[in-house]
Design an enzyme around this catalytic site. Structure first.
Site, PDB file in Angstrom:
ATOM      1  N   LYS A  85       0.824  -1.207   0.000  1.00 30.53           N
ATOM      2  CA  LYS A  85       0.000   0.000   0.000  1.00 30.53           C
ATOM      3  C   LYS A  85       0.864   1.266   0.000  1.00 30.53           C
ATOM      4  O   LYS A  85       2.096   1.183   0.150  1.00 30.53           O
ATOM      5  CB  LYS A  85      -0.937  -0.029   1.209  1.00 30.53           C
ATOM      6  N   TYR A 122     -12.026  -3.047  -3.296  1.00 30.86           N
ATOM      7  CA  TYR A 122     -12.558  -3.142  -1.930  1.00 30.86           C
ATOM      8  C   TYR A 122     -14.087  -3.181  -1.911  1.00 30.86           C
ATOM      9  O   TYR A 122     -14.706  -2.789  -0.921  1.00 30.86           O
ATOM     10  CB  TYR A 122     -12.061  -1.958  -1.100  1.00 30.86           C
ATOM     11  N   PHE A 176     -15.661   2.922   7.268  1.00 31.81           N
ATOM     12  CA  PHE A 176     -14.314   3.369   6.938  1.00 31.81           C
ATOM     13  C   PHE A 176     -14.018   3.290   5.438  1.00 31.81           C
ATOM     14  O   PHE A 176     -12.914   3.655   5.004  1.00 31.81           O
ATOM     15  CB  PHE A 176     -13.267   2.544   7.697  1.00 31.81           C
ATOM     16  N   ARG A 191      -0.899 -14.845   3.800  1.00 32.09           N
ATOM     17  CA  ARG A 191      -1.592 -14.133   4.884  1.00 32.09           C
ATOM     18  C   ARG A 191      -0.781 -14.202   6.179  1.00 32.09           C
ATOM     19  O   ARG A 191      -0.753 -13.252   6.962  1.00 32.09           O
ATOM     20  CB  ARG A 191      -2.968 -14.746   5.106  1.00 32.09           C
ATOM     21  N   THR A 234      -4.663  -8.256  10.441  1.00 26.95           N
ATOM     22  CA  THR A 234      -5.085  -6.936   9.943  1.00 26.95           C
ATOM     23  C   THR A 234      -4.664  -5.820  10.896  1.00 26.95           C
ATOM     24  O   THR A 234      -4.179  -4.769  10.464  1.00 26.95           O
ATOM     25  CB  THR A 234      -6.609  -6.907   9.753  1.00 26.95           C
ATOM     26  N   ARG A 250       3.461  -6.915   9.075  1.00 26.11           N
ATOM     27  CA  ARG A 250       2.789  -5.943   9.936  1.00 26.11           C
ATOM     28  C   ARG A 250       3.314  -5.989  11.363  1.00 26.11           C
ATOM     29  O   ARG A 250       3.436  -4.947  12.025  1.00 26.11           O
ATOM     30  CB  ARG A 250       1.275  -6.201   9.910  1.00 26.11           C
ATOM     31  N   ASN A 270      -1.498  -0.254   7.638  1.00 28.40           N
ATOM     32  CA  ASN A 270      -0.930  -1.587   7.875  1.00 28.40           C
ATOM     33  C   ASN A 270      -0.137  -2.148   6.690  1.00 28.40           C
ATOM     34  O   ASN A 270       0.063  -3.359   6.570  1.00 28.40           O
ATOM     35  CB  ASN A 270      -2.022  -2.560   8.318  1.00 28.40           C
ATOM     36  N   HIS A 292      -1.658  -5.611   1.519  1.00 26.17           N
ATOM     37  CA  HIS A 292      -2.885  -6.390   1.329  1.00 26.17           C
ATOM     38  C   HIS A 292      -2.516  -7.757   0.768  1.00 26.17           C
ATOM     39  O   HIS A 292      -1.595  -7.884  -0.049  1.00 26.17           O
ATOM     40  CB  HIS A 292      -3.821  -5.684   0.349  1.00 26.17           C
ATOM     41  N   GLU A 317      -8.938 -10.669  -7.729  1.00 25.76           N
ATOM     42  CA  GLU A 317      -7.975  -9.567  -7.585  1.00 25.76           C
ATOM     43  C   GLU A 317      -6.867  -9.629  -8.634  1.00 25.76           C
ATOM     44  O   GLU A 317      -6.482  -8.585  -9.189  1.00 25.76           O
ATOM     45  CB  GLU A 317      -7.398  -9.592  -6.174  1.00 25.76           C
TER      46      GLU A 317
END
Length: 219
Positions: A76, A116, A124, A153, A159, A170, A180, A183, A194
């Site tokens: 990100k 998203y 949010f 993951r 998250t 993270r 964070n 993704h 995706e």
């Protein structure tokens, strides 16, 4: 003098097939068709037996639960701004996964909203879209290898970075859930969606790293 005609008569009396100047009789037409049908049936049986062993229909995300499985990973804007791209890539490479696609993208609002879409009802969501489309590029990647969706993951971490394992991306580099860093696809269906959203099929490389067999073999 022994004539050719006498020789042919003699051969015929002894059960020897005589030579003929007439074209040989063609094989029945249905013989070739029967052979072809048998071949088709055998191939169909092979496909049926193979299909039983498959975990899921191959998609742009490869085949689920095989070494061809793929996951979408996106660094990100905060990860790019903090110059953590190389360190994050190293996490996946060191684990043994194969990088098959990578590009920097400055997402449009439409692209961010589609990516998203499952979060569109959350309060949010507007802030998340604004964050992803802030003008700082993201790094979109596709990684391939056995169980890469689930393990990806784990490499990324929870998250909320405060809940993430210390060795994860993270857990090592982030503190706030709103920043964070990264993704990762959370399922095979998500990976399929995706990867297809961010990449074209011809942007995914097909190759085998030198150590692939040492990393992915089961014996």
């Amino acid at each position: 003098m022994f004539s050719i005609r006498q020789g042919l008569r003699t051969a015929s009396r002894h059960g020897v097939r005589a030579l003929s100047t007439q074209p040989a009789r063609a094989a029945p037409r249905y013989a070739g068709a029967a052979a072809a049908a048998a071949g088709v049936a055998a191939f169909a049986l092979y496909q049926a037996n193979t299909a039983v062993k498959m975990e899921g229909k191959p998609t742009i995300a490869g085949e689920h639960k095989t070494v061809s499985e793929r996951s979408f990973i996106m660094i990100k804007p905060d990860g790019v701004s903090r110059q953590l791209v190389g360190k994050i890539i190293d996490k996946f490479e060191s684990r043994g996964y194969k990088l098959v696609a990578l590009k920097t993208v400055t997402p449009s609002k439409e692209l961010a909203q589609e990516h998203y879409a499952d979060l569109s009802s959350r309060p949010f969501f507007p802030g998340l879209v604004a964050y992803i489309t802030s003008g700082v590029p993201v790094v979109a990647m596709v990684w391939e290898g056995k169980d890469v969706i689930k393990q990806g993951r784990r490499i990324v971490g929870a998250t909320n970075p405060l809940d993430a394992d210390p060795g994860s991306v993270r857990g090592q580099y982030a503190v706030s859930v709103g920043r964070n860093l990264i993704h990762a696809s959370d399922s095979f269906d998500s990976a399929t969606k995706e990867i297809g959203l961010w990449f074209k099929e011809n942007e995914l490389s097909q190759y085998e790293p030198a150590a692939w067999g040492w990393i992915m073999a089961d014996n």
